[in-house]
Scaffold this motif. Structure first.
Motif, mmCIF file in Angstrom:
data_model
loop_
_atom_site.group_PDB
_atom_site.id
_atom_site.type_symbol
_atom_site.label_atom_id
_atom_site.label_comp_id
_atom_site.label_asym_id
_atom_site.label_seq_id
_atom_site.Cartn_x
_atom_site.Cartn_y
_atom_site.Cartn_z
ATOM 1 N N LEU A 334 -2.708 -0.810 6.477
ATOM 2 C CA LEU A 334 -2.010 -0.312 7.651
ATOM 3 C C LEU A 334 -0.505 -0.410 7.457
ATOM 4 O O LEU A 334 -0.019 -1.193 6.647
ATOM 5 C CB LEU A 334 -2.416 -1.118 8.891
ATOM 6 C CG LEU A 334 -3.887 -1.065 9.290
ATOM 7 C CD1 LEU A 334 -4.127 -1.979 10.467
ATOM 8 C CD2 LEU A 334 -4.303 0.358 9.611
ATOM 9 N N GLY A 335 0.210 0.406 8.235
ATOM 10 C CA GLY A 335 1.665 0.331 8.228
ATOM 11 C C GLY A 335 2.150 -0.788 9.127
ATOM 12 O O GLY A 335 1.399 -1.661 9.542
ATOM 13 N N ARG A 336 3.416 -0.736 9.439
ATOM 14 C CA ARG A 336 4.031 -1.763 10.277
ATOM 15 C C ARG A 336 4.756 -1.100 11.424
ATOM 16 O O ARG A 336 5.172 0.054 11.338
ATOM 17 C CB ARG A 336 4.989 -2.613 9.451
ATOM 18 C CG ARG A 336 4.287 -3.395 8.338
ATOM 19 C CD ARG A 336 5.311 -4.104 7.458
ATOM 20 N NE ARG A 336 4.654 -4.931 6.467
ATOM 21 C CZ ARG A 336 4.222 -4.494 5.300
ATOM 22 N NH1 ARG A 336 4.367 -3.228 4.980
ATOM 23 N NH2 ARG A 336 3.643 -5.320 4.453
ATOM 24 N N SER A 337 4.954 -1.868 12.493
ATOM 25 C CA SER A 337 5.590 -1.297 13.674
ATOM 26 C C SER A 337 6.716 -2.205 14.133
ATOM 27 O O SER A 337 6.616 -3.429 14.059
ATOM 28 C CB SER A 337 4.572 -1.145 14.811
ATOM 29 O OG SER A 337 4.036 -2.409 15.174
ATOM 30 N N ILE A 338 7.787 -1.579 14.617
ATOM 31 C CA ILE A 338 8.907 -2.309 15.175
ATOM 32 C C ILE A 338 9.297 -1.650 16.493
ATOM 33 O O ILE A 338 8.995 -0.474 16.733
ATOM 34 C CB ILE A 338 10.127 -2.345 14.232
ATOM 35 C CG1 ILE A 338 10.645 -0.917 13.987
ATOM 36 C CG2 ILE A 338 9.793 -3.039 12.937
ATOM 37 C CD1 ILE A 338 11.949 -0.894 13.223
ATOM 38 N N MET A 339 9.951 -2.412 17.317
ATOM 39 C CA MET A 339 10.407 -1.917 18.616
ATOM 40 C C MET A 339 11.905 -2.123 18.722
ATOM 41 O O MET A 339 12.412 -3.210 18.443
ATOM 42 C CB MET A 339 9.690 -2.661 19.743
ATOM 43 C CG MET A 339 10.118 -2.246 21.137
ATOM 44 S SD MET A 339 9.293 -3.214 22.431
ATOM 45 C CE MET A 339 10.179 -4.775 22.288
ATOM 46 N N VAL A 363 13.997 7.200 2.329
ATOM 47 C CA VAL A 363 13.707 6.338 1.187
ATOM 48 C C VAL A 363 12.222 6.348 0.861
ATOM 49 O O VAL A 363 11.758 5.510 0.090
ATOM 50 C CB VAL A 363 14.188 4.895 1.441
ATOM 51 C CG1 VAL A 363 15.677 4.850 1.616
ATOM 52 C CG2 VAL A 363 13.489 4.266 2.631
ATOM 53 N N GLY A 364 11.470 7.292 1.434
ATOM 54 C CA GLY A 364 10.069 7.462 1.072
ATOM 55 C C GLY A 364 9.076 6.858 2.021
ATOM 56 O O GLY A 364 7.861 6.963 1.781
ATOM 57 N N LEU A 365 9.514 6.222 3.103
ATOM 58 C CA LEU A 365 8.575 5.655 4.065
ATOM 59 C C LEU A 365 8.076 6.747 4.999
ATOM 60 O O LEU A 365 8.872 7.478 5.588
ATOM 61 C CB LEU A 365 9.246 4.557 4.891
ATOM 62 C CG LEU A 365 9.586 3.246 4.183
ATOM 63 C CD1 LEU A 365 10.219 2.286 5.168
ATOM 64 C CD2 LEU A 365 8.368 2.627 3.565
ATOM 65 N N ARG A 366 6.759 6.865 5.121
ATOM 66 C CA ARG A 366 6.198 7.787 6.106
ATOM 67 C C ARG A 366 6.417 7.161 7.485
ATOM 68 O O ARG A 366 5.805 6.167 7.821
ATOM 69 C CB ARG A 366 4.724 8.022 5.838
ATOM 70 C CG ARG A 366 4.472 8.604 4.454
ATOM 71 C CD ARG A 366 3.048 9.056 4.291
ATOM 72 N NE ARG A 366 2.091 8.044 4.703
ATOM 73 C CZ ARG A 366 0.792 8.248 4.830
ATOM 74 N NH1 ARG A 366 0.298 9.443 4.579
ATOM 75 N NH2 ARG A 366 -0.007 7.276 5.207
ATOM 76 N N GLY A 443 -2.374 3.401 10.968
ATOM 77 C CA GLY A 443 -3.227 3.863 9.881
ATOM 78 C C GLY A 443 -2.721 5.121 9.222
ATOM 79 O O GLY A 443 -3.191 5.486 8.131
ATOM 80 N N ARG A 444 -1.793 5.826 9.835
ATOM 81 C CA ARG A 444 -1.317 7.097 9.298
ATOM 82 C C ARG A 444 0.124 7.036 8.803
ATOM 83 O O ARG A 444 0.609 8.020 8.245
ATOM 84 C CB ARG A 444 -1.422 8.175 10.379
ATOM 85 C CG ARG A 444 -2.851 8.523 10.768
ATOM 86 C CD ARG A 444 -2.855 9.444 11.976
ATOM 87 N NE ARG A 444 -4.204 9.880 12.303
ATOM 88 C CZ ARG A 444 -4.740 11.029 11.922
ATOM 89 N NH1 ARG A 444 -4.039 11.845 11.180
ATOM 90 N NH2 ARG A 444 -5.968 11.349 12.262
ATOM 91 N N ALA A 445 0.836 5.960 9.041
ATOM 92 C CA ALA A 445 2.250 5.901 8.674
ATOM 93 C C ALA A 445 2.573 4.554 8.068
ATOM 94 O O ALA A 445 1.866 3.562 8.264
ATOM 95 C CB ALA A 445 3.118 6.149 9.902
ATOM 96 N N ASP A 446 3.666 4.524 7.302
ATOM 97 C CA ASP A 446 4.154 3.271 6.752
ATOM 98 C C ASP A 446 4.946 2.476 7.781
ATOM 99 O O ASP A 446 4.904 1.250 7.789
ATOM 100 C CB ASP A 446 5.059 3.548 5.548
ATOM 101 C CG ASP A 446 4.302 4.226 4.415
ATOM 102 O OD1 ASP A 446 3.151 3.853 4.172
ATOM 103 O OD2 ASP A 446 4.888 5.127 3.785
#
Length: 592
Positions: A334-339, A363-366, A443-446
């Motif tokens: 899974l990716g990570r999330s920030i607020m 920089v290549g992060l989805r 699940g779909r993004a970095d």
């Protein structure tokens, strides 16, 4: 996180630099006022006469030892005698002054060291009057001492003569009564009379027997110039006073002023949390709300957002070292999330979130940028989007995320606008549907970035913050208050949100506290493959080896990295259970 309230010398210097105009203003005002008052004063002149003080004595009692002995007690006593009423009355009579208070006005008497000399200093606006009064007091003092000594001498002589006459009368009276006196008694009375006559002879009968009392060593002369005002001395003292007063007011103002002014202020208000970004002021050349990273990618502001992107990536990697990588049995990375949060509106939170999303995508992060401000949505306007559906529509209808995310012309970046403004934004962000959407996006993004409303305004950010990996607090220099920032951090931490870093907006790029090397000002942006690759995915033990770089297609788009999940690796989300025909990911490949 424990708040660091330690104040260093550098912090004091920062306060002085920040309040330098206040200090300068106070100093100028104090100096100007002092000089104006000084020049407005009437000049005052001082004249001084020096008098040697000596004991008053008979001429035959004069000795060398008495002349050389300082007799400090005598000098201190005579200082008071100079300003006594009898001396002042003599001066009034000599100079024709109205009263003794006028004669004693601005008059002082000083002892000169350990000597027997006193200095009589008279001050007056007329230099001749000052000289006249100083000399008059010196002469009046000496005359008073001699006259007083002579009066005492004459009184003593009269007392002796009276006693001698009384003895003579006593002897005569006894002779008349007894006829003949006893020889012993007669000799005793005659001896007393002889003694009194001798004492009278020693006392003398006039002023010629009195010497001493003092003399004028240096008579007063016309002064060369006034003693006041003295503009140079007044200006120097006013300068010192102005600096002290200005510095005191500067620290008082800085203590009372709650607004964050610079980085040290911001660091203390956030409890010493790392400052991930220092964003300078940047204005859209066309006066709109466009993004610096898209309009001027080589500007100082764009460099600052790239620095913020790097700080966020490394912060997330450090965060992974403290938490479990994946739940048991779940092998899907899974990716990570920030607020992005702020204490109040107007702190630049939305602009920071949008520019961070662009910098991370390049920089290549989805990356998916979610506008979770369901009250005052502005993310779409930043990318030039019109009225579109978005987050609220997905949550209310349960539709596919793919139908609402928007490509904004930046490779690896998708935006999920806020959509239709709902009547219950807080309930939507706290709903199970929001949790399912968050899971699907991971699940779909970095990297998933959420833009939220102000923490102190509404509870929306508190509902969302409990489920993101990290929260980043945004503030604006010169606008955000320290107490507001502290209150926002406390509210977020009360619901379990980890405020791991901060961003300071509105920094003056010309100030001493902010700089970027001019070397990078005109350097074009580096290609995606030459920059640092995406951050580690959950479950990865080591970064991808250098021998297997990301594939770069011929059209210039950065290809998905090895850590990004393919469509067939992603489980169907709760929103797609009713639509098994969905088979396109959020980030389709352009290889064909």
């Amino acid at each position: 996180m424990e708040r660091d309230d330690t104040i260093s010398l550098q912090d004091y210097l920062v306060v002085l630099r920040r309040q330098r105009w206040l200090i300068l203003t106070v100093v100028v005002l104090v100096v100007v006022a002092a000089l104006a008052a000084s020049f407005a004063q009437t000049p005052v002149y001082e004249a001084e006469a020096e008098v040697a003080v000596e004991p008053v004595r008979r001429s035959q009692d004069f000795g060398l030892e008495q002349l050389l002995q300082p007799q400090r007690d005598l000098v201190q006593t005579e200082r008071l005698v100079v300003t006594s009423r009898p001396v002042a009355e003599r001066v009034v009579e000599e100079l024709g002054l109205p009263d003794t208070s006028t004669a004693l006005e601005d008059l002082r008497v000083e002892a000169v060291g350990d000597t027997r000399v006193v200095r009589i200093v008279a001050a007056d606006t007329d230099p001749a009057a000052a000289v006249e009064r100083a000399n008059a007091f010196a002469d009046a003092y000496l005359d008073y001492r001699r006259d007083e000594a002579l009066d005492n001498l004459l009184a003593a002589r009269a007392s002796l003569d009276q006693r001698a006459n009384e003895l003579r009368e006593e002897i005569a009276a006894l002779e008349e009564e007894a006829g003949e006196l006893d020889e012993v008694q007669r000799d005793a009375l005659l001896a007393q009379l002889a003694q009194l006559v001798g004492q009278g002879a020693e006392v003398g009968g006039g002023g010629a027997a009195i010497i001493g009392g003092g003399s004028v060593l240096t008579p007063a002369e016309l002064p060369e110039g006034p003693v006041s005002p003295r503009p140079l001395r007044t200006g120097a003292l006013a300068l010192v006073l102005g600096v002290l007063l200005g510095v005191g007011l500067a620290f008082l103002r800085d203590h009372i002023d709650d607004v964050i002014r610079d980085e040290p202020d911001f660091r203390r208000a956030t409890g010493g949390r790392p400052i991930l970004g220092r964003i300078p002021n940047w204005n859209d050349p066309e006066g709109g709300d466009r993004l610096a990273t898209m309009i001027e990618p080589t500007s100082f502001a764009s460099e600052a957002y790239r620095e913020l992107s790097a700080g966020v990536r490394f912060l997330l990697v450090a965060h992974e070292e403290k938490v479990a990588c994946e739940a048991a049995g779940d092998q899907r990375p899974l990716g990570r999330s920030i607020m992005l949060a702020s204490a109040t509106a107007g702190d630049g939170k939305t602009s920071t979130a949008a520019n961070l999303a662009v910098a991370a995508a390049r920089v290549g992060l989805r990356t998916v940028l979610v506008d979770a401000d369901l009250r005052r949505a502005t993310v779409g306007r930043r990318f030039g989007l019109g009225k579109t559906t978005g987050l609220s529509d997905v949550l209310l209808s349960g539709g596919r995320i793919k139908d609402h995310v928007v490509a904004v012309g930046v490779d690896n970046l998708r935006v999920l606008p806020a959509g239709t403004i709902p009547p219950n934004p807080t309930e939507l962000l706290a709903s199970p549907a929001m949790r399912a959407l968050e899971h699907e996006l991971l699940g779909r993004a970095d990297l998933v970035i959420y833009d939220t409303p102000a923490v102190l305004a509404v509870p929306d950010a508190l509902e969302l913050g409990r489920h993101v990996d990290l929260a980043i607090l945004v503030a604006r220099a010169g606008t955000t208050g320290r107490r507001q920032l502290t209150a926002a951090i406390e509210r977020l931490e009360q619901v379990g949100t980890e405020v791991a870093g901060s961003v300071l907006n509105g920094i003056d790029s010309k100030s001493d506290g902010y700089y970027y090397s001019y070397y990078y000002r005109d350097v074009p942006e580096q290609p995606a493959e030459t920059k640092r690759g995406p951050l580690l995915r959950r479950g990865d033990k080591t970064p991808p080896p250098p021998a297997r770089p990301a594939v770069r297609p011929s059209n210039g788009d950065a290809a998905p990295t090895a850590s990004a999940p393919r469509l067939d690796d992603v489980e169907t989300s709760p929103f797609e259970e009713q639509d098994p025909s969905l088979d396109e990911p959020l980030f389709p490949s352009r290889r064909d």
